[in-house]
Design a protein around this motif. Structure first.
Motif, short mmCIF file in Angstrom:
data_model
loop_
_atom_site.label_atom_id
_atom_site.label_comp_id
_atom_site.label_asym_id
_atom_site.label_seq_id
_atom_site.Cartn_x
_atom_site.Cartn_y
_atom_site.Cartn_z
N GLU A 30 0.62 -1.23 0.22
CA GLU A 30 -0.29 -0.19 -0.07
C GLU A 30 0.45 1.54 0.15
OE1 GLU A 30 -0.18 -2.37 1.70
OE2 GLU A 30 -2.54 -3.20 1.55
N THR A 31 2.22 1.00 1.31
CA THR A 31 2.62 2.37 0.54
C THR A 31 3.38 2.61 -0.42
OG1 THR A 31 3.96 2.32 3.30
CG2 THR A 31 4.99 3.42 2.07
N LYS B 78 1.41 11.23 -10.07
CA LYS B 78 0.51 12.93 -9.66
C LYS B 78 1.60 14.03 -10.13
CE LYS B 78 -1.59 14.91 -6.51
NZ LYS B 78 -2.84 13.79 -5.01
N PHE C 29 1.15 6.08 -6.85
CA PHE C 29 0.58 7.49 -7.23
C PHE C 29 0.67 8.83 -7.38
CE2 PHE C 29 -3.05 10.11 -5.88
CZ PHE C 29 -3.81 9.42 -6.76
N GLU C 30 1.72 9.04 -5.90
CA GLU C 30 2.47 10.96 -5.84
C GLU C 30 3.33 10.99 -6.74
OE1 GLU C 30 0.48 12.85 -3.63
OE2 GLU C 30 -1.06 11.69 -3.09
N LEU D 250 -2.12 -0.68 -7.27
CA LEU D 250 -1.50 -1.55 -6.19
C LEU D 250 -1.90 -3.18 -6.66
CD1 LEU D 250 -1.63 -2.16 -2.91
CD2 LEU D 250 -4.40 -1.73 -2.60
N ASN E 69 0.84 4.27 -3.25
CA ASN E 69 0.92 5.56 -3.35
C ASN E 69 2.56 6.50 -2.72
OD1 ASN E 69 -1.83 6.17 -1.48
ND2 ASN E 69 -0.81 5.47 0.26
N ARG E 70 3.15 5.85 -3.31
CA ARG E 70 4.13 7.03 -3.46
C ARG E 70 4.75 6.69 -5.15
NH1 ARG E 70 8.46 3.42 0.27
NH2 ARG E 70 8.38 4.22 2.52
N SER F 96 7.87 1.63 5.56
CA SER F 96 6.87 2.44 6.10
C SER F 96 5.96 3.55 6.34
CB SER F 96 6.12 1.10 6.33
OG SER F 96 6.18 -0.33 4.97
N LEU G 241 -4.75 4.55 -8.53
CA LEU G 241 -4.44 3.62 -7.34
C LEU G 241 -4.73 2.46 -7.11
CD1 LEU G 241 -2.36 4.67 -4.69
CD2 LEU G 241 -4.47 5.02 -3.47
N CYS G 242 -5.66 1.82 -7.37
CA CYS G 242 -6.23 0.44 -7.09
C CYS G 242 -5.17 -0.45 -8.19
CB CYS G 242 -7.66 1.05 -7.74
SG CYS G 242 -8.58 -0.65 -6.66
#
Ligand code: C5P
Length: 236
Positions: free
Chosen positions: A162-163, A173, A169-170, A185, A166-167, A215, A181-182
């Motif tokens: 998950e971490t 972006k 994704f950012e 993952l 997210n990284r 994490s 995001l889904c």
């Protein structure tokens, strides 16, 4: 005194872990701090994945192994420093492919060729040739377990899926790239699964590796733990 300590063999700091664990950033900062070059072994697999794709070869078909090995053995790949930024980019047959190999699709292609045992063997010496004085920072999945199994310093970075999603994704972006995001993952989990369960060089910490779970740590905290540990082991 070991051969490394007595200065006969260039020391290597291996940094292994899944993508998004922060190993690329830590490797880069370690290289800057120590003024040692980096081997980005993932880039080699990514460039091979690209070459295989361009040659229209299906890496999942076992009948194609011979052809892929031939490509791996003769891959016209060099790493060159950008004159302005000093950033090291992969060059395939004269073409800078640094950006092309960074996509998630390129990562998937890399992991497909990377799971072929004969391909890994074909790329071993190419990676070992990076070992020179004053030392090498080796970033990958099997740097501490296989390629530089005798390295004096072995690091294994991890972070939850998950971490890492997210990284990523950012990062995307910030580059103005739309992503789900889904989906990220799912893709990270699938690639982890392929890397961890493959028969050769699965992604596992090397024996005696210094394991850091990033994490809940900032990149500065991870870097400082890794740097202090490495200096202590190397007696710097
Ligand atoms: O580190 P990076 O994400 O660039 O690696 C891309 C893929 O290459 C990984 O998912 C993995 O399958 C493969 N790889 C490998 N061994 C390495 C480095 C990368 O199998 N030492």
């Amino acid at each position: 005194m070991s051969a490394t300590q007595s200065g006969q063999i260039p020391p290597v700091i291996t940094i292994d872990g899944p993508s998004g664990s922060g190993k690329g950033t830590v490797a880069f900062r370690m290289a800057q701090e120590l003024q040692w070059p980096i081997l980005d072994s993932g880039a080699i697999y990514r460039v091979l994945g690209l070459a295989v794709h361009r040659a229209n070869i299906d890496p999942t078909n076992p009948d194609n192994v011979g052809e892929i090995v031939q490509l791996a053995e003769s891959l016209p790949l060099t790493f060159e420093a950008e004159p302005e930024t000093g950033e090291v980019v992969a060059v395939l047959d004269g073409e800078a492919v640094g950006d092309l190999i960074r996509s998630d699709e390129a990562g998937v292609r890399a992991s497909e060729v990377a799971k072929i045992p004969e391909v890994r063997t074909a790329l071993l010496q190419r990676q070992r040739d990076f070992r020179k004085f004053p030392g090498l920072i080796a970033d990958g999945r099997d740097m501490g377990t296989i390629v530089f199994a005798d390295a004096p310093v072995k690091i294994f970075l991890t972070a939850s899926a998950e971490t890492r999603a997210n990284r990523r994704f950012e990062q995307l972006k910030q580059k103005g790239i739309d992503a789900s995001l889904c989906a990220l993952l799912e893709s990270i989990k699938a690639r982890d699964e392929r890397d961890r369960t493959r028969t050769v060089a699965p992604l596992v910490p090397a024996e005696g590796a210094f394991v850091v779970d990033s994490s809940n740590l900032s990149i500065d905290e991870v870097f400082s733990q890794v740097f202090e540990y490495s200096k202590k082991v190397l007696g710097m």
